[in-house]
Write an enzyme that holds these catalytic residues in place. Structure first.
Site: not given
Ligand code: SCD
Length: 675
Positions: A205, A555, A559
């Site tokens: 990103y 800067k 930041d």
């Molecule tokens: C999901 N599951 C399924 C399924 N979908 N099982 C069967 N069929 C499907 N269709 C299961 C998964 O295997 C998992 O099980 C559980 O359900 C949860 O689903 P998930 O897909 O793992 O979802 P989640 O828990 O939301 O996780 C998603 C990621 C995780 C894996 C991508 O890493 C995440 O949430 N990342 C977010 C990162 C973030 O917020 N970053 C912000 C950055 P199990 O648990 O058993 O495996 C912001 C930033 O940097 C901003 C910019 C800046 O400021 O600089």
């Protein structure tokens, strides 16, 4: 090193999708191009995970609870810049930035308030933390423990991706070498004690935000993923086990088809990479990703149009099969998100999930000749880029030399020129302009109040804790760093006895000092895109003075968003101005000292954190009165007038073209140089 070009001729992808047939109907099967799960959103919709945080833990906790009660399905914590850089709120360098672009967390007590009334055994929490990852993970683990939730019951994600910090985002603390050790400590600790927790979010990103195209974003992300795997292998970490919990994070820009193709290609490349490392686990090969719509694509003018942009970008994420999504607020090019804009952003996802049915079909673009070909093109691009990176010595060498940053910077310069030349049209920015209409309810961050509160809390914490225990724990942490043991358990011990985030980082920086990366700024032929007249006027001014004009660009504060500042440096240099660019995290005193050595014709400050009034008040009080000051960044219109009253010559924001900037600067310089 040159970037390869994407095999594309004006919208028609020319690479034959050789493997298209084998991908057919292969949802949930390696190489997962068509999705990590067989039924995808039919089984479980993507997680709605809005990235948020501001002021203190109490304010952010109230925001989180409201979002969860409104239907948000996961949490994502934004920390403020002092926390990112390991400074407690009462540190001198933190003063301007406390609670501004995220929540201020100084100790486990803040973390406990942040999640008060939120069951950490039930809600998955993502934390964007890299530089100060050790104490922040420790605060999270101890806060959960004190809530009665054991580490093995915690689900969520820690970003823990330090390489992209050196390349683009700039919230690193130590040298790359030391930090890679920290990354693997966190990964090893999570895999041993937190089986449900994703120990990394390998991020692209920030590359796109800094200027990279979607294909360059993907190539650098996959190159970093490979570098991490290699590093973990060298550390003796069992890849088979940890790879299951390495997740990804991508940006979603306005190149709709490319973005869908990028997400499909990412899954193929990760599966292929794990084959290369002989990893057998299907679960590990299933690339899971979070996506965020693009901040840089948002315009300052006609901000409501940003709702359209965000929706289109979010749709690319859904078509591409993301697991988790953040949609940006429409006012982000003007200020920090207001409540109203945050609500629209959240509800955009509800509309996509509940009204459109776009999640009912798995990989709806699969089988389209264009999409399969575009996906193949992405894959080829990444492979070529990977070969180039290896030829040049690998990611770690190119991170240390700053070359990967330069790569992105070059693309940012090209985009700036394309927008100037109208080769790339942005509605409301370089075409179809209308007067900027400010959004109704801008969020005002009570940073001074938060600073006072945090300082008071820190003083109280230090009164009630056992200082001897803190000292011993910090000494043990330092000794562990010296003897290269896993630092996670030592940090947890220190945080448990109420050492602060800043104290843990101080113990480590006494052992491995703070690091500043090298900066290179490329030249670019901007003048060819400006009015010929203005270019000539600069030349004349310089010959009348019988010397080149001199400028300082910096800067200030903590930041690190330097894309805009670097574009301006390149522009000014192309206009024949001698420009000094201070390393990031400069203080006002650094600038005063620099100017005292040899006075500049103008000083330009770039501030995107919202701390502009603080810094400008300081500089206008300290700098000689005849030095013109310019400011660029995310500056709300109401603050623009205040800044001009304090003494700023011109305030530049995202709506200004480079030609506008060149003209305004010239007009001021003519007066200032008394020609
Ligand atoms: C999901 N599951 C399924 C399924 N979908 N099982 C069967 N069929 C499907 N269709 C299961 C998964 O295997 C998992 O099980 C559980 O359900 C949860 O689903 P998930 O897909 O793992 O979802 P989640 O828990 O939301 O996780 C998603 C990621 C995780 C894996 C991508 O890493 C995440 O949430 N990342 C977010 C990162 C973030 O917020 N970053 C912000 C950055 P199990 O648990 O058993 O495996 C912001 C930033 O940097 C901003 C910019 C800046 O400021 O600089």
């Amino acid at each position: 090193m040159k970037a390869p070009s994407l095999a594309k001729i004006e919208g028609v992808y020319s690479v034959a999708p050789e493997t298209a047939d084998s991908w057919r109907d292969a949802h949930g099967k390696a190489p997962f191009v068509r999705g990590p799960y067989e039924k995808m959103y039919q089984q479980k919709p993507w997680t709605i995970r809005q990235y948020a945080g501001f002021e203190g833990a109490l304010e952010t906790n109230a925001f989180f609870k409201r979002a969860l009660s409104q239907g948000q399905t996961g949490l994502s914590v934004a920390f403020d810049l002092p926390t990112h850089l390991g400074f407690d709120s009462d540190h001198d360098l933190a003063a301007a930035d406390v609670g501004r672009t995220g929540v201020a967390i100084d100790s486990v007590e803040d973390m406990a308030v942040l999640f008060d009334g939120i069951d950490l055994g039930n809600v998955s929490v993502s934390m964007t933390m890299n530089g100060a990852v050790l104490p922040i993970m420790a605060c999270f683990i101890v806060a959960a423990e004190e809530q009665g939730v054991a580490p093995d019951k915690l689900s969520g994600t820690i970003q823990n991706d330090i390489l992209k910090e050196y390349i683009a985002r700039n919230t690193y603390i130590h040298s790359p070498d030391f930090s890679m050790g920290v990354v693997s400590d966190v990964v090893a600790y999570c895999s041993a004690h937190m089986p449900r927790f994703n120990s990394m979010s390998i991020s692209g990103y920030h590359f796109q935000e800094a200027g990279a195209s979607p294909e360059l974003e993907l190539a650098l992300t996959m190159a970093n993923a490979r570098a991490y795997l290699t590093h973990f292998q060298q550390q003796g970490i069992d890849l088979e086990f940890v790879a299951k919990r390495l997740s990804f994070f991508f940006g979603l820009g306005m190149s709709f088809y490319k973005e869908v193709a990028k997400l499909r290609a990412a899954r193929f490349l990760w599966s292929e990479l794990l084959d290369e490392f002989s990893i057998r686990s299907e679960n590990a090969k299933r690339l899971k990703m979070h996506c965020q719509t693009s901040g840089v694509s948002l315009t300052e003018s006609s901000p409501l149009n940003n709702i359209v942009r965000t929706t289109i970008e979010a749709m690319a994420g859904v078509f591409g099969g993301t697991q988790s999504l953040h949609t940006n607020s429409y006012d982000e090019a003007i200020s920090l998100p207001s409540d109203q804009a945050s609500k629209v952003a959240l509800e955009t996802q509800f509309i996509l999930q509940h009204e459109t049915g776009i999640g009912d079909v798995v990989d709806p673009w699969g089988g389209s000749y264009m999409m399969e070909s575009a996906t193949q093109s992405m894959i080829e691009y990444v492979r070529t880029m990977q070969k180039n990176i290896e030829t040049e010595g690998g990611v770690l060498a190119l991170v240390a030399s700053g070359q990967l940053t330069t790569f992105i910077h070059r693309q940012a310069l090209q985009t700036a020129m394309d927008e100037e030349a109208l080769n790339k049209k942005i509605v409301g920015k370089n075409c179809y302009q209308s007067p900027t209409s400010s959004p109704q309810h801008q969020r005002v961050i009570a940073s001074d109040k938060t600073l006072l509160q945090q300082s008071k809390k820190l003083a109280q914490l230090k009164l009630k804790r056992d200082d001897g225990a803190v000292k011993r724990a910090l000494q043990a942490l330092q000794a562990a760093a010296r003897s290269k043991q896993n630092l996670m358990p030592f940090t947890i011990d220190a945080i448990r006895v109420r050492a602060t985030v800043g104290e843990c980082i101080k113990a480590l920086t006494d052992e491995a000092s703070r690091y500043l990366k090298p900066e290179y700024i490329e030249s670019a032929p901007f003048c060819t895109h400006l009015d010929a007249d203005i270019v000539k006027r600069y030349q004349t001014l310089s010959s009348q003075l019988d010397r080149p004009l001199r400028f300082l660009i910096a800067k200030v504060g903590l930041d690190g968003h330097d894309r805009g500042a670097k574009v301006i440096v390149s522009l000014l240099r192309d206009l024949g101005i001698e420009v000094d660019y201070l390393p990031i995290f400069a203080s006002i005193d650094d600038i005063i000292q620099q100017d005292a050595m040899c006075p500049y014709d103008g000083i330009g400050l770039s501030i995107l954190s919202g701390a502009h009034i603080h810094f400008i008040t300081q500089i206008t009080q300290k700098i000689r009165t005849d030095c013109p000051i310019f400011v660029g960044g995310v500056i709300p219109t109401s603050d623009k007038n205040t800044l001009e009253k304090i003494g700023v010559e011109v305030v530049f924001t995202a709506k200004h073209s480079l030609n506008d900037i060149a003209i305004s600067l010239y007009d001021t310089l003519v007066v200032a140089t008394k020609i």
